[in-house]
Structures are given as structure tokens and as C-alpha cells.
Design an enzyme around this catalytic site. Structure first.
Site, PDB file in Angstrom:
ATOM      1  N   GLY A 121       0.806  -1.214   0.000  1.00 22.39           N
ATOM      2  CA  GLY A 121       0.000   0.000   0.000  1.00 22.39           C
ATOM      3  C   GLY A 121       0.837   1.260   0.000  1.00 22.39           C
TER       4      GLY A 121
ATOM      5  N   GLY B 259       2.724   2.845   2.284  1.00 23.01           N
ATOM      6  CA  GLY B 259       4.090   2.783   2.798  1.00 23.01           C
ATOM      7  C   GLY B 259       5.028   2.099   1.824  1.00 23.01           C
TER       8      GLY B 259
ATOM      9  N   THR C 291      -4.250  -3.115  -0.273  1.00 24.20           N
ATOM     10  CA  THR C 291      -4.634  -2.710   1.077  1.00 24.20           C
ATOM     11  C   THR C 291      -6.138  -2.859   1.222  1.00 24.20           C
ATOM     12  OG1 THR C 291      -4.810  -0.885   2.673  1.00 24.20           O
ATOM     13  CG2 THR C 291      -4.730  -0.275   0.357  1.00 24.20           C
TER      14      THR C 291
ATOM     15  N   ASP D  36      -7.795  -0.997   3.076  1.00 24.07           N
ATOM     16  CA  ASP D  36      -8.310   0.357   3.312  1.00 24.07           C
ATOM     17  C   ASP D  36      -8.729   1.070   2.026  1.00 24.07           C
ATOM     18  OD1 ASP D  36      -7.842   0.007   5.992  1.00 24.07           O
ATOM     19  OD2 ASP D  36      -5.942   1.088   6.004  1.00 24.07           O
TER      20      ASP D  36
ATOM     21  N   ARG E  48     -30.075  -2.494  22.287  1.00 22.50           N
ATOM     22  CA  ARG E  48     -28.771  -1.932  22.589  1.00 22.50           C
ATOM     23  C   ARG E  48     -28.237  -1.080  21.440  1.00 22.50           C
ATOM     24  NH1 ARG E  48     -25.911  -7.473  24.817  1.00 22.50           N
ATOM     25  NH2 ARG E  48     -26.496  -7.277  27.017  1.00 22.50           N
TER      26      ARG E  48
ATOM     27  N   MET F  51     -11.592  -1.297  10.370  1.00 25.45           N
ATOM     28  CA  MET F  51     -10.278  -0.758  10.038  1.00 25.45           C
ATOM     29  C   MET F  51     -10.380   0.439   9.097  1.00 25.45           C
ATOM     30  SD  MET F  51      -7.653  -3.969   9.731  1.00 25.45           S
ATOM     31  CE  MET F  51      -6.974  -4.717  11.223  1.00 25.45           C
TER      32      MET F  51
ATOM     33  N   GLU G  95     -11.595   3.115  12.502  1.00 24.50           N
ATOM     34  CA  GLU G  95     -10.694   3.274  13.642  1.00 24.50           C
ATOM     35  C   GLU G  95     -10.032   4.648  13.669  1.00 24.50           C
ATOM     36  OE1 GLU G  95      -7.756   0.205  13.337  1.00 24.50           O
ATOM     37  OE2 GLU G  95      -7.378   0.609  11.223  1.00 24.50           O
TER      38      GLU G  95
ATOM     39  N   GLN H 151     -10.900  -8.846   9.485  1.00 24.04           N
ATOM     40  CA  GLN H 151     -11.173  -8.249   8.176  1.00 24.04           C
ATOM     41  C   GLN H 151     -10.076  -8.557   7.158  1.00 24.04           C
ATOM     42  OE1 GLN H 151     -12.712  -3.955   9.285  1.00 24.04           O
ATOM     43  NE2 GLN H 151     -11.487  -4.837  10.903  1.00 24.04           N
TER      44      GLN H 151
END
Length: 380
Positions: A111, A113, A134, A136, A171, A178, A231, A306
Site C-alpha cells: 500500500g 508505505g 490494502t 483500506d 442496545r 479498520m 478506527e 477483516q
């Protein structure tokens, strides 16, 4: 003509589709273009330590459906690699091993990096090609990344399953998904899973706005809510605190520079504010919503679920398409690029144009507009 030699490594976090991409590159390079292919274990560290793995037909057989990566991976960076308890620049060792194997090209699967690390190697004169991996989906310049579709399906299924317990017990179920810098995964899973609230890094939220939306649901006869949280999502209050902490840190460094002395250490209050970005804000959010609404709130963190398991059909196809396109580019001696997915095809983009950039969710993205139309709250 000499046989073309190529190397492959996987870097960064593991992701569904890595093995499919390795297979796509390897089979096209060896079977179609008659190249020689080797793999380097555990990312850039394996290249630095010269730990290789033969990628022949036997090694590539049967890996299309496997999750993870047969090569292993790591987050080690060439210029900041832990060696003997210190962070050392091992770029020269990597360059030397590249030439020792007479490589014509190094294919890096990773990804954001990995893109920056590949650019550093390109600047050292190495031929590199990057494939966008990735969950993401935040690699700039590509329509999508392999791993994203699988993670999206997993996160959506988890939200589906949480609906029944949220409904049964009246609830609030807060689901952490992520996505540190970009909210594609939380947005997609939240929309597909029917989440009542979706919180992403691109839209700072106000807790009271979320609580009010949940109270309105209760008043309309719906005493439960699903909150899908990336996150990296952050409240407006925390964002302001972070900005203040960063400004204070900058002023402290500047003052120390002018005084020609080491900057003082931050006190506990400043350090706490600066560390907010690393703390789990999602648990605090769940407690705040419980207090503000009077409903029980439960937190579920999906975490590495995930990223695991077999890749989806879409990710297998995408990884294969990108991998074979990489082999085509190597055959044409077209190096120094990211192989981006564009429509049904691919497009090579110079690594300089994409490294360091993040593909974030625009506030007017069609998915956000659609979510708002069906009543989804974004906390703003």
C-alpha cells in the site's frame, strides 16, 4: 537475448489477494514471457538479508484461493530497518542484493508505505513496479485495491450478524472497522449493512449529534442502533485538542531552537492530548453514547478478522489482472510505476505521482450522499 530476471516481495500488512497477485505476476512472467522469477521473504527485510524463495510452477500452484502471503511480510523500511537494536539505513545492502541477483525489475506488492519505499529504491537507480494492495482502499490513483472487496464483505457480514443482538437486547452496538486515514471500508460496510450511524476520518463527529439521532430512533419505536466506526474517526473535540497539542509542540521546538538547547519534554497533560490519535476513541464513544441515550452500548472491534481468510472472487480477479499487467510492463521495460486499476483495464502511473498521497473519501462522494438519503447519520 538474456533471460529477464524479476523479484517479487510483499510488504506492509497482509491482505487477501496477495497470493493471487504473486501467482498472476509469476505465471505470466514465466509461462508467457519466459522470465525467471524469485521471491524475497518478509518484505524489504528479506531483500536486505538476501532470503529468497524460488517461485516456480509448483510454488505458484494452488495459491490463488489462499489468504495471506506465501512470501511472508513485514513493515520494515529500507532506510529505517531495525538491526541490532538500532534503526539503520540498509538501502545500500538492498541495492547490492538486487544487483547480485541480476534483477531487471523488483515487483513490490503493498500500500502507501510500500509505494514510498519503492520510490526510494527507484531513486537509487533500481527498476521497480508496485501493485496496490490494502483493505483500506486508500492508494491514490487506482480505482480500487486488492483486499478491499474481501474485507468489505467480511465487515458487512459482521454488521449483519450484530443487528439481531442489537434488536433483541435494545442496545447500541458500536462496530470498529479498520481504516486509519480513510473511511472507505467503514462507509461501504456501514451502507451495505444498514448501519444507522457511520463515522469516518474525513468527517469529524459530534457525540451529541449521534446521541440525538439515536434518541430519535427510540422515539420512533426503534430502541436499538448500529454505529459503524472507522478506527481513524475522530470527534471535533479531539481534533481541536490534537491541533492545540501539535501547535504547542511546534512552538516548544521553535523556542528550543532559538535558545540553542534541547526542547523540554511535554508535561502529562500535553502528552495525553498528543497521544489521543493513538488511543482507542471507540470505547470512549460507546460509553458516551450509553450515558447520553440511556441505552446499553456494546463495542465490537473486528480487527484482523477483516484481513484474514480466502480472497473474494472480485479480489482474485483484480489481483490476477494487475499481476499480469505488471508482467506486460516488465516485458516492455516500462518501470517505475504503480499498476493502477482503471475501469476494466489498468494504467501505469509514475510512482512519483502517487507516493505519499492518500485517497480519502470526498464529502460529496455518491456513497455518502446515498447514505444520507436513507437517513444515515455521520455525526456532523
Amino acid at each position: 537475448m538474456a533471460t529477464r530476471q524479476i523479484g517479487i516481495l510483499t510488504a506492509g500488512g497482509d491482505s487477501p489477494g496477495l497470493n493471487a497477485a504473486i501467482r498472476g505476476v509469476g505465471k505470466a512472467a514465466m509461462g508467457y514471457y519466459k522470465m525467471h522469477v524469485i521471491g524475497f521473504r518478509d518484505g524489504f527485510r528479506g531483500l536486505m538479508e538476501n532470503r529468497t524463495m524460488a517461485l516456480d510452477g509448483g510454488q505458484l500452484s494452488g495459491i490463488l484461493t489462499l489468504g495471506g502471503t506465501i512470501l511472508g511480510t513485514s513493515r520494515d523500511k529500507p532506510h529505517k530497518m531495525p538491526v541490532g537494536g538500532k534503526l539503520l539505513d540498509m538501502t545500500d545492502a538492498i541495492v547490492a542484493n538486487y544487483h547480485e541477483h541480476h534483477l531487471d525489475c523488483l515487483v513490490c506488492l503493498g500500500g502507501g508505505g510500500t509505494l514510498k519505499n519503492a520510490l526510494r529504491l527507484k531513486e537509487k537507480g533500481l527498476n521497480v513496479i508496485n501493485l496496490p494492495k490494502t483493505i483500506d482502499n486508500d492508494v491514490w490513483g487506482t480505482d480500487t485495491t486488492f483486499g478491499f472487496d474481501t474485507a468489505l464483505s467480511i465487515a458487512t457480514e459482521c454488521i449483519d450478524r450484530l443487528h439481531s443482538t442489537a434488536h433483541s437486547h435494545h442496545r447500541i452496538i458500536v462496530v470498529e472497522i479498520m481504516g486509519h486515514r480513510a473511511g472507505w471500508l467503514a462507509l461501504g460496510a456501514g451502507l451495505a449493512g444498514g448501519a444507522d450511524v457511520i463515522l469516518i476520518p474525513e468527517i469529524p463527529y459530534d457525540v451529541e449529534s449521534i446521541a440525538e439521532a439515536i434518541r430519535e430512533r427510540v422515539n420512533s419505536g426503534k430502541p436499538f442502533s448500529i454505529v459503524a466506526v472507522a478506527e481513524g474517526a475522530i470527534s471535533k473535540q479531539d481534533l481541536a485538542a490534537l491541533a492545540a497539542a501539535k501547535q504547542q509542540k511546534k512552538a516548544t521546538k521553535e523556542k528550543a531552537r532559538k535558545a540553542a538547547k534541547p526542547p523540554r519534554k511535554m508535561d502529562d497533560g500535553e502528552a495525553d492530548a498528543a497521544e489521543l490519535i493513538y488511543a482507542s476513541r471507540t470505547l470512549r464513544l460507546a460509553k458516551q453514547l450509553e450515558k447520553l441515550t440511556g441505552l446499553e452500548a456494546r463495542l465490537t472491534i473486528l480487527g484482523h478478522l477483516q484481513r484474514g481468510g480466502a480472497p473474494s472472487a472480485a479480489d482474485r480477479i483484480l489481483a490476477t489482472r494487475l499481476g499480469t499487467a505488471a508482467a506486460d510492463l516488465i516485458a516492455k521495460k516500462h518501470y517505475g510505476v504503480l499498476v493502477a486499476a482503471r475501469g476494466e483495464g489498468t494504467r501505469p502511473l509514475p510512482i512519483e505521482e502517487v507516493a505519499g498521497k492518500v485517497k480519502t473519501v470526498p464529502p460529496d462522494h455518491p456513497l455518502i450522499l446515498s447514505a444520507r438519503r436513507v437517513g444515515t447519520n455521520f455525526g456532523d
